[in-house]
Design a protein around this motif. Structure first.
Motif, short mmCIF file in Angstrom:
data_model
loop_
_atom_site.label_atom_id
_atom_site.label_comp_id
_atom_site.label_asym_id
_atom_site.label_seq_id
_atom_site.Cartn_x
_atom_site.Cartn_y
_atom_site.Cartn_z
N GLU A 56 -51.32 34.65 -13.50
CA GLU A 56 -51.50 35.89 -14.27
C GLU A 56 -51.46 37.15 -13.42
OE1 GLU A 56 -51.87 36.45 -17.54
OE2 GLU A 56 -51.58 34.34 -18.07
N ASP A 57 -51.91 37.06 -12.17
CA ASP A 57 -52.03 38.25 -11.31
C ASP A 57 -50.87 38.39 -10.33
OD1 ASP A 57 -54.58 38.82 -12.46
OD2 ASP A 57 -55.49 37.36 -11.11
N VAL A 62 -48.36 40.92 -5.56
CA VAL A 62 -47.19 41.22 -4.73
C VAL A 62 -46.99 42.73 -4.63
CG1 VAL A 62 -44.71 40.91 -4.45
CG2 VAL A 62 -46.13 39.00 -5.22
N ASP A 63 -47.19 43.45 -5.72
CA ASP A 63 -47.04 44.91 -5.70
C ASP A 63 -47.97 45.54 -4.66
OD1 ASP A 63 -45.81 47.29 -7.32
OD2 ASP A 63 -47.94 47.78 -7.10
N ARG A 69 -42.30 49.31 -5.78
CA ARG A 69 -42.89 48.88 -7.05
C ARG A 69 -42.21 47.61 -7.53
NH1 ARG A 69 -47.87 50.89 -8.00
NH2 ARG A 69 -47.90 53.15 -7.75
N VAL A 70 -43.00 46.60 -7.84
CA VAL A 70 -42.47 45.37 -8.41
C VAL A 70 -42.31 45.58 -9.91
CG1 VAL A 70 -42.88 42.92 -8.82
CG2 VAL A 70 -43.56 43.96 -6.64
N LEU A 93 -37.47 41.90 1.67
CA LEU A 93 -37.60 41.02 0.51
C LEU A 93 -36.80 41.54 -0.67
CD1 LEU A 93 -41.49 41.19 0.52
CD2 LEU A 93 -40.27 39.17 1.29
N TYR A 94 -36.24 40.63 -1.45
CA TYR A 94 -35.78 40.94 -2.80
C TYR A 94 -36.72 40.22 -3.77
CZ TYR A 94 -31.50 43.06 -1.09
OH TYR A 94 -30.60 43.90 -0.47
N ILE A 95 -37.24 40.95 -4.74
CA ILE A 95 -38.24 40.41 -5.66
C ILE A 95 -37.71 40.57 -7.07
CG2 ILE A 95 -40.63 40.60 -6.47
CD1 ILE A 95 -41.15 42.14 -3.75
N TYR A 96 -37.62 39.46 -7.81
CA TYR A 96 -37.09 39.46 -9.18
C TYR A 96 -38.14 38.94 -10.15
CZ TYR A 96 -32.73 40.19 -6.71
OH TYR A 96 -31.76 40.70 -5.89
#
Length: 361
Positions: A56-57, A62-63, A69-70, A93-96
């Motif tokens: 949930e978090d 990660v943000d 900003r994620v 990093l690449y964050i999706y």
């Protein structure tokens, strides 16, 4: 190790180690593959570590750890950095974001370290971090006609036009996620993500089905990205402060940059840096680390250099003093001072522009 070594071998690949991972170096004629990407399209296996973040978090966790900003919405991504307490780059990093998890791409030798570090810092938060590198295949499709190439093999979806956004569809009856890249090769680009057990069929389809595409390895990737003015993790980013590289696309200046329990000042990463990244056209090909001179004074060093297949001359990226007068520079090559001139980046204008092009205020 590459997931599709047998397919690489059928195309005549030779291999090399990058970040502790065995990857295709080239297929016999890296310059020809380079020109194929510039003119049509090419396909390569991307050397990433892959993390999956659930719970949930997950977005908040990660943000709070990274410089950008994620995104909260499914189908969007961002490019970000992990910094040490001195503000130097530990990892890019690449964050999706998907409906039930984050998919995080790291340099191949950083996935386990990031997973371990983050797992120790979840405290009471509902976050689960897994190193899932061996569960996914990731293939890059780059070139002047990359969009047409992907569209020619992708079913049940249309390639996204927005950088770092993705759609879900099928290639050769295998489920895939297709991410619009951020122009690192200076051309339109996509990354095709699939389960490891269908990686060979997806890679084969990307090369052989639909519009023609040439397979290429890391040697061609390095020449493409240098022509595009793209700093890479191992050669330019690792251990540097982001503003030295002009790496503004990885930073959200409205948030604090959290590194463990330290907060790196936004001012530290926005002020004028002591050095900057520039492009050099050289009289001869320098080695990485070659000294750059202005007169008798050392003013910087080469980070990476290639014989440019597009420009047909030696090109280099170099970190030099920020306020340097760039007239009359030389680079030490084989013990001699050879002429070098600063040129604006990118060296080559293609169908897209790299989001990592150095930008200084």
């Amino acid at each position: 190790m590459t997931l599709v070594e047998a397919v690489h071998e059928t195309h005549g690949a030779t291999f090399v180690e990058r970040g502790g991972t065995r990857v295709a170096d080239h297929y016999g004629r890296p310059e020809t593959a380079h020109r194929a990407v510039r003119n049509v399209a090419g396909v390569t296996e991307m050397a990433y570590g892959v993390l999956t973040i659930t719970g949930e978090d997950r977005i908040e966790f990660v943000d709070n750890a990274v410089t950008n900003r994620v995104p909260a919405e499914d189908g969007r991504g961002c490019y970000a950095l992990l910094l040490d307490p001195q503000g130097r780059i530990e990892t890019d990093l690449y964050i999706y974001t998907t409906t039930d998890r984050l998919l995080v791409f790291t340099p191949p030798d950083r996935a386990e370290a990031v997973a371990s570090e983050w797992s120790e810092k979840t405290f009471i938060q509902d976050v689960d971090i897994e190193n899932a590198t061996e569960s996914f295949g990731v293939f890059g499709v780059h070139g002047a006609q990359a969009t047409e190439k992907v569209a020619s093999v992708l079913t049940n979806a249309t390639p996204s036009e927005s950088h770092l956004s993705f759609v879900r569809g099928s290639i050769d009856e295998a489920g895939v996620t297709v991410i619009r890249g951020d122009g690192l090769a200076g051309e339109e680009g996509y990354e095709v993500v699939c389960a490891a057990d269908v990686a060979e069929s997806v890679f084969d389809a990307l090369i052989n089905n639909g519009l023609n595409a040439a397979p290429f390895g890391v040697r061609t990737w390095e020449s493409l990205t240098l022509e595009a003015g793209t700093p890479l993790f191992d050669t330019e980013l690792r251990g540097e402060i982001p503003n030295v590289l002009g790496l503004r696309n990885a930073l959200d200046f409205e948030k604090g940059c959290y590194v463990g329990q330290e907060v790196v000042s936004r001012v530290e990463n926005r002020g004028q840096p002591s050095r900057r990244l520039v492009g050099l056209a050289c009289e001869a090909l320098p080695d990485p680390g070659a000294a750059v001179f202005a007169g008798d004074s050392t003013v910087g060093e080469v980070t990476r250099a290639v014989e440019s297949p597009t420009r047909d001359e030696p090109l280099a990226l170099a970190l030099v003093e920020f306020d340097l007068d760039t007239d009359g520079l030389t680079v030490r090559i084989d013990g001699e001072e050879r002429t070098a001139r600063v040129e604006p980046l990118p060296f080559v204008e293609g169908s897209d522009r790299s989001a990592r092009l150095p930008t200084y205020e």
